[in-house]
Design a protein around this motif. Structure first.
Motif, PDB file in Angstrom:
ATOM      1  N   LEU A  28      59.856 -35.034  40.215  1.00  0.00           N
ATOM      2  CA  LEU A  28      60.542 -33.955  40.930  1.00  0.00           C
ATOM      3  C   LEU A  28      61.242 -34.423  42.199  1.00  0.00           C
ATOM      4  N   VAL A  29      60.705 -35.455  42.839  1.00  0.00           N
ATOM      5  CA  VAL A  29      61.224 -35.890  44.139  1.00  0.00           C
ATOM      6  C   VAL A  29      62.087 -37.130  43.964  1.00  0.00           C
ATOM      7  N   LYS A  50      64.942 -33.162  46.218  1.00  0.00           N
ATOM      8  CA  LYS A  50      64.581 -32.965  44.814  1.00  0.00           C
ATOM      9  C   LYS A  50      65.577 -33.656  43.888  1.00  0.00           C
ATOM     10  N   ARG A  51      65.086 -34.056  42.729  1.00  0.00           N
ATOM     11  CA  ARG A  51      65.961 -34.659  41.711  1.00  0.00           C
ATOM     12  C   ARG A  51      66.959 -33.627  41.193  1.00  0.00           C
ATOM     13  N   HIS A  60      65.553 -27.255  47.118  1.00  0.00           N
ATOM     14  CA  HIS A  60      66.126 -28.549  46.745  1.00  0.00           C
ATOM     15  C   HIS A  60      65.951 -29.618  47.817  1.00  0.00           C
ATOM     16  N   LEU A  86      58.741 -27.764  48.010  1.00  0.00           N
ATOM     17  CA  LEU A  86      59.727 -28.542  47.255  1.00  0.00           C
ATOM     18  C   LEU A  86      59.309 -28.676  45.795  1.00  0.00           C
ATOM     19  N   LEU A  87      57.995 -28.735  45.554  1.00  0.00           N
ATOM     20  CA  LEU A  87      57.498 -28.924  44.204  1.00  0.00           C
ATOM     21  C   LEU A  87      57.259 -27.614  43.483  1.00  0.00           C
TER      22      LEU A  87
END
Length: 582
Positions: A556-557, A581-582, A334, A327-328
């Protein structure tokens, strides 16, 4: 979509932060917890004098615990209302410990659902046992709801699901089939699994087998020729003896069906599966994009319309970490939804890997062992813990050795009386065999510390891996010993030594061991029950660490949470880690 609380902690806590603070404090401070989850090696149960039971179990607990029936003890540990008065008067310190374990164990009950559980069509469920059907059916529905929620909030659809460690691709096949019709990228390290999955894809109707022109007579003759003559039926024998005219070049395709290509045809409104053979070593999907057949994944680097969700059911060890990190590390990922398993296969970030269980010591620090600078090269940055909160707790961080991690995959709430007696017997036989090995010189005692280094003080015996034996070997200790010796005789490393030391052991000598130690079987079963019960906190610590890792990246999250997605009785490893995710 997100549950009311980001972690399923008990009602003892007001919020996630107060729960985590208490959890870390308990794990770092409780010596009995550290001993039961990381400091007790069942193999050493009878090689110490006094036995481990009289070494590790608090004195005020011992006689009371031995007087309890197995299921009564399990009820006390996990189910009884401790606020109700009891006539058997358990030690208060034991009740306090039980309350602490219960309080710090994440709740595992499946949230109520709206409507009935979706049933998988028979052609999609091919190859699945009932447990797998429950897992796949629930998880497919769950990840689609998460993806729909992400799409609704962002205005952009999740276009592909990346399954880390897809195996036989039960989950991907379900998601690619109606009513979901999703696009799946199945990442799997074993070619055999991929080939098997493709065959089931054909049965499920999400792929077609390559069509070929066959000379049927020549094809049958070829298949007959692969069977020994003495096993051929009369008709097949006549076929193979009869000469056939050679076909024209290109007129016959004699490849077996398993070698024919599996064809996946993308179409609007239909699901699609793409397999990528890859050993995932990081959450960065660039290594996957480099695969020759990863056309869809390769588009991620240049097509902003590709939006991925990483998913996995029971990804073993560090594979769960890779899925969470994806995710990162990948702009195109996403959302994630990862259910972990096999915690014993995780590596260790704060120290070298532990293979043999650390030794019992008066103040065992198996979880809170100090980081040693000279061992830094042996640390794995992909291992446990993922989060900085746990990795730096009290300066040195909290560690989990392999003993603690192996115990974390137990499911004591599901133990029945019959099952409990069976595996208590297996553990008793294995521990007693280690005593026989020691007495006959097959193994010797070692002195080592919690990091596997030799030191003066506490002794353990060398590990001997036996593995599973046929069912009949568990009918008696004599049968178990004979079965184990037979299996070890083929071991290239230990076989000769075992034969030299124990080749002459008599049945009478084996039975004498069983009679002498039979009374201590109850001590072992009580200890194992306490270990399995306590290890619920170990699994909670592992899951909390994964959630904390996501929360430590707020840039990011956007959201992250943990909740149960399976019925614990059917699938005990039932906690999913979700990140958006943002």
């Amino acid at each position: 979509m997100a549950p009311p609380t980001s972690l399923p902690f008990t009602e003892d806590f007001q919020d996630a932060d107060s729960y985590i603070s208490s959890l870390l404090s308990f794990c770092a401070a409780s010596t009995i917890f550290q001993t039961l989850c990381g400091g007790v090696h069942i193999l050493d149960f009878f090689t110490r004098d006094p036995s481990l039971y009289h070494t590790v179990i608090p004195q005020e607990w011992r006689s009371w615990l031995l007087a309890r029936e197995s299921m009564d003890l399990l009820d006390l540990l996990m189910r009884d209302d401790l606020s109700e008065p009891r006539t058997d008067d358990p030690p208060e310190s034991l009740l306090k410990y039980i309350r602490e374990i219960r309080k710090h164990s994440l709740r595992r009950n499946l949230p109520p659902r709206n409507g009935k559980e979706r049933k998988l069509p028979r052609h999609v469920a091919v190859g699945m046992i009932p447990k797998k059907i429950h897992e796949v059916g629930n998880f497919a529905d769950y990840v689609v709801r998460v993806a729909d929620d992400v799409s609704a909030s962002s205005g952009k659809e999740i276009t592909h699901f990346v399954d880390f460690g897809s195996g036989q691709n039960y989950l991907g096949r379900t998601l690619a089939s109606p009513p979901y019709n999703k696009h799946i990228i199945a990442v799997e390290s074993k070619e055999l699994n991929i080939n098997g999955a493709k065959s089931m894809d054909v049965l499920a109707g999400v792929a077609e087998r390559e069509k070929v022109m066959r000379n049927k007579k020549l094809f049958r003759k070829q298949q007959d020729s692969m069977t020994p003559v003495e096993l051929l039926k009369d008709k097949a024998a006549r076929r193979i003896a009869k000469p056939l005219k050679a076909p024209e070049e290109g007129a016959a395709d004699l490849r077996p069906s398993k070698d024919l290509a599996t064809i996946y045809t993308p179409a609007d409104g239909k699901g699609y599966i793409q397999y990528v053979e890859n050993i995932v070593q990081d959450g960065d999907l660039s290594s996957v994009r480099a695969q020759p057949k990863a056309e869809v994944i390769d588009e991620m680097s240049r097509d902003e319309q590709i939006r991925l969700m990483a998913i996995s059911i029971h990804s073993c060890g560090n594979l769960s970490h890779h899925g969470i990190r994806s995710l990162l590390l990948n702009p195109s990922v996403h959302a994630i939804a990862i259910v972990g398993c096999c915690y014993n296969l995780m590596t260790e970030r704060l120290g070298p890997p532990t293979y043999k269980l650390p030794l019992l010591r008066q103040n065992l620090r198996a979880i809170n062992a100090p980081r040693v600078t000279r061992e830094a090269a042996a640390c794995d940055p992909h291992g446990f813990p993922m989060s900085e909160r746990i990795g730096t707790y009290n300066g040195d961080g909290l560690r989990l050795n392999i003993t603690a991690r192996m115990m974390a995959v137990q499911a004591p709430q599901n133990w029945t009386e019959k099952e409990s007696d069976a595996f208590f017997t297996r553990h008793f036989y294995r521990a007693l065999l280690q005593k026989v090995f020691f007495d006959y010189g097959v193994v010797t005692k070692m002195r080592q510390n919690a990091d596997g280094e030799q030191e003066n003080g506490f002794e353990s015996t060398e590990p001997v891996i036996i593995g599973s034996l046929r069912k009949g070997c568990y009918s008696s200790f004599k049968s178990y010993v004979r079965g184990a010796l037979e299996k070890l005789s083929t071991d290239p490393e230990r076989g000769t030594r075992v034969h030299e030391k124990m080749g002459g052991i008599t049945d009478e000598a084996i039975e004498e061991y069983a009679q002498r130690y039979e009374g201590m079987k109850k001590e072992l079963s009580v200890t194992w029950s306490l270990m399995a019960f306590s290890a619920a906190v170990v699994e909670s610590l592992i899951v909390v660490d994964r959630w904390l890792f996501l929360r430590e990246h707020p840039d990011l999250v956007k959201e992250c949470w943990v909740e149960a997605v399976f019925d614990y009785q059917q699938s005990p490893r039932n906690l999913v880690v979700v990140g958006i995710k943002r």
